[in-house]
Scaffold this motif. Structure first.
Motif, PDB file in Angstrom:
ATOM      1  N   UNK A  59      -5.029   3.388  36.975  1.00 34.13           N
ATOM      2  CA  UNK A  59      -4.002   2.930  37.915  1.00 34.13           C
ATOM      3  C   UNK A  59      -2.634   2.903  37.234  1.00 34.13           C
ATOM      4  N   UNK A  60      -2.590   2.369  36.022  1.00 36.10           N
ATOM      5  CA  UNK A  60      -1.310   2.265  35.316  1.00 36.10           C
ATOM      6  C   UNK A  60      -0.753   3.639  34.955  1.00 36.10           C
ATOM      7  N   UNK A  61      -1.616   4.546  34.488  1.00 33.11           N
ATOM      8  CA  UNK A  61      -1.158   5.899  34.170  1.00 33.11           C
ATOM      9  C   UNK A  61      -0.668   6.613  35.429  1.00 33.11           C
ATOM     10  N   UNK A  62      -1.429   6.474  36.515  1.00 36.14           N
ATOM     11  CA  UNK A  62      -1.080   7.155  37.757  1.00 36.14           C
ATOM     12  C   UNK A  62       0.220   6.656  38.355  1.00 36.14           C
ATOM     13  N   UNK A  63       0.369   5.334  38.435  1.00 38.76           N
ATOM     14  CA  UNK A  63       1.598   4.777  39.002  1.00 38.76           C
ATOM     15  C   UNK A  63       2.789   5.092  38.102  1.00 38.76           C
ATOM     16  N   UNK A  64       2.568   5.033  36.791  1.00 39.57           N
ATOM     17  CA  UNK A  64       3.643   5.370  35.862  1.00 39.57           C
ATOM     18  C   UNK A  64       4.150   6.784  36.085  1.00 39.57           C
ATOM     19  N   UNK A  67       5.709   7.176  40.122  1.00 42.92           N
ATOM     20  CA  UNK A  67       6.990   6.496  40.350  1.00 42.92           C
ATOM     21  C   UNK A  67       8.080   7.114  39.479  1.00 42.92           C
ATOM     22  N   UNK A  68       7.724   7.440  38.232  1.00 43.88           N
ATOM     23  CA  UNK A  68       8.696   8.083  37.355  1.00 43.88           C
ATOM     24  C   UNK A  68       9.115   9.445  37.879  1.00 43.88           C
ATOM     25  N   UNK A  69       8.152  10.208  38.381  1.00 42.94           N
ATOM     26  CA  UNK A  69       8.440  11.532  38.931  1.00 42.94           C
ATOM     27  C   UNK A  69       9.310  11.433  40.173  1.00 42.94           C
ATOM     28  N   UNK A  70       9.043  10.428  41.012  1.00 43.48           N
ATOM     29  CA  UNK A  70       9.807  10.255  42.245  1.00 43.48           C
ATOM     30  C   UNK A  70      11.243   9.832  41.955  1.00 43.48           C
ATOM     31  N   UNK A  71      11.442   9.093  40.868  1.00 42.42           N
ATOM     32  CA  UNK A  71      12.785   8.619  40.521  1.00 42.42           C
ATOM     33  C   UNK A  71      13.733   9.766  40.201  1.00 42.42           C
ATOM     34  N   UNK A 100      -0.207  12.512  29.888  1.00 37.59           N
ATOM     35  CA  UNK A 100      -0.550  12.182  28.500  1.00 37.59           C
ATOM     36  C   UNK A 100      -2.066  12.154  28.278  1.00 37.59           C
ATOM     37  N   UNK A 101      -2.472  12.275  27.035  1.00 40.09           N
ATOM     38  CA  UNK A 101      -3.887  12.119  26.689  1.00 40.09           C
ATOM     39  C   UNK A 101      -4.263  10.647  26.840  1.00 40.09           C
ATOM     40  N   UNK A 102      -5.530  10.390  27.142  1.00 41.86           N
ATOM     41  CA  UNK A 102      -5.988   9.011  27.310  1.00 41.86           C
ATOM     42  C   UNK A 102      -7.465   8.928  26.963  1.00 41.86           C
ATOM     43  N   UNK A 130      11.708  -2.007  37.451  1.00 44.23           N
ATOM     44  CA  UNK A 130      11.028  -3.304  37.499  1.00 44.23           C
ATOM     45  C   UNK A 130       9.581  -3.146  37.966  1.00 44.23           C
ATOM     46  N   UNK A 131       9.377  -2.272  38.941  1.00 45.45           N
ATOM     47  CA  UNK A 131       8.032  -2.005  39.461  1.00 45.45           C
ATOM     48  C   UNK A 131       7.141  -1.442  38.356  1.00 45.45           C
ATOM     49  N   UNK A 132       7.677  -0.468  37.629  1.00 47.78           N
ATOM     50  CA  UNK A 132       6.921   0.141  36.534  1.00 47.78           C
ATOM     51  C   UNK A 132       6.664  -0.853  35.411  1.00 47.78           C
ATOM     52  N   UNK A 133       7.668  -1.647  35.076  1.00 51.05           N
ATOM     53  CA  UNK A 133       7.521  -2.605  33.980  1.00 51.05           C
ATOM     54  C   UNK A 133       6.438  -3.632  34.312  1.00 51.05           C
ATOM     55  N   UNK A 134       6.457  -4.144  35.539  1.00 55.34           N
ATOM     56  CA  UNK A 134       5.479  -5.162  35.932  1.00 55.34           C
ATOM     57  C   UNK A 134       4.054  -4.626  35.886  1.00 55.34           C
ATOM     58  N   UNK A 135       3.859  -3.408  36.389  1.00 57.63           N
ATOM     59  CA  UNK A 135       2.509  -2.871  36.533  1.00 57.63           C
ATOM     60  C   UNK A 135       2.011  -2.168  35.274  1.00 57.63           C
TER      61      UNK A 135
END
Length: 292
Positions: A59-64, A67-71, A100-102, A130-135
């Motif tokens: 979830x964290x990798x996906x949202x990161x 959201x980063x791509x959309x920005x 990234x590798x995981x 803020x959304x990315x930092x929190x999650x």
């Protein structure tokens, strides 16, 4: 002042699915197996055979990523087709030129209506950073007493967001609701409907695990004096003896009628604003159900 009375014939009733709730009603779950949620003898939680730690990381990798791509894309008006867009990205464990590798199993991450949810987050005053930092900045906290839904609940370390696994039908319900939800937010910024910040899906091991990100309206910093779970019905709506014996019990509709017989006292302006908001929120539900 105006008394806002609650009675069997005057209660406004909402029938949202289980994931649309006011806060989190914590209850003790003794079962080791509820729905897709499993807890083994060592205390490790799995959901659809995916470990909770792997699900959190995915979830964290996906949202990161999403959201980063959309920005990096320019903001624009939300179009009707935006509510039905589903973006997908594959996360192989060895990494790729985009991801990234995981150390989790390979998974695919889907983002539903990314442009629409970006608009919702902006409307709610949540900046992408803020959304990315929190999650994504710190490990999520899994709630150990999530209730009887069989879902997994996570809360972010800063207590801002709740992430919950949802069933396929619940995810479909939210997708269907999005256009009306969008209109309601624009016309009724004081809406009491839950705040949705994102809908995602982790595909792993041939299974789809859908999650919704919502606001946590009952953070730990808020002291709870009394707690009522009101459904707008009086049928079997009284807290059990076992529940009443808890240090912080959750009471129900009949308890409210008995313990607060005069209702809640509100000033005229607050009462008018509340009733107007409830009426508009009910219209969203009626339109979604096709009720005239």
């Amino acid at each position: 002042t105006v008394h806002l009375s609650v009675s069997p014939v005057s209660v406004v009733s909402f029938s949202f699915p289980s994931f649309i709730c006011i806060g989190l009603l914590h209850c003790q779950a003794h079962e080791k197996k509820i729905g897709h949620r499993r807890v083994d003898a060592s205390g490790e939680t799995t959901y659809k055979k995916t470990t909770s730690s792997a699900l959190q990381g995915s979830i964290q990798l996906g949202i990161g990523y999403t959201v980063g791509n959309l920005s990096s894309k320019p903001e624009r008006d939300v179009l009707m087709q935006d509510f039905y867009v589903v973006e997908s990205i594959f996360f192989p464990s060895e990494g790729s030129n985009l991801t990234p590798a995981h150390h989790y199993p390979d998974f695919r991450f889907k983002t539903y209506a990314p442009v629409a949810f970006r608009y919702f987050r902006e409307l709610f005053g949540i900046r992408p950073d803020d959304y990315l930092y929190s999650i994504c900045n710190e490990p999520l906290i899994e709630l150990t007493n999530p209730g009887a839904s069989g879902s997994i609940f996570y809360v972010t370390r800063d207590d801002e967001f709740i992430i919950k696994t949802v069933q396929h039908k619940e995810a479909e319900f939210l997708q269907k609701l999005l256009p009306g939800y969008y209109m309601n937010l624009n016309q009724n910024p004081r809406t009491l409907l839950p705040k949705f910040f994102g809908l995602y899906c982790v595909q792993c091991g041939g299974k789809n695990i859908r999650v919704v990100v919502m606001n946590n309206i009952l953070p730990c910093s808020v002291r709870m004096h009394l707690k009522f779970d009101l459904k707008g019905s009086t049928y079997k709506r009284r807290a059990s003896k076992k529940e009443r014996e808890k240090s912080k019990p959750t009471f129900k509709d009949l308890d409210f009628l008995n313990d607060v017989p005069e209702g809640l006292t509100l000033d005229q302006d607050t009462y008018g604003a509340l009733v107007k908001t409830l009426q508009r929120d009910c219209l969203v539900r009626k339109e979604e159900r096709g009720v005239g």
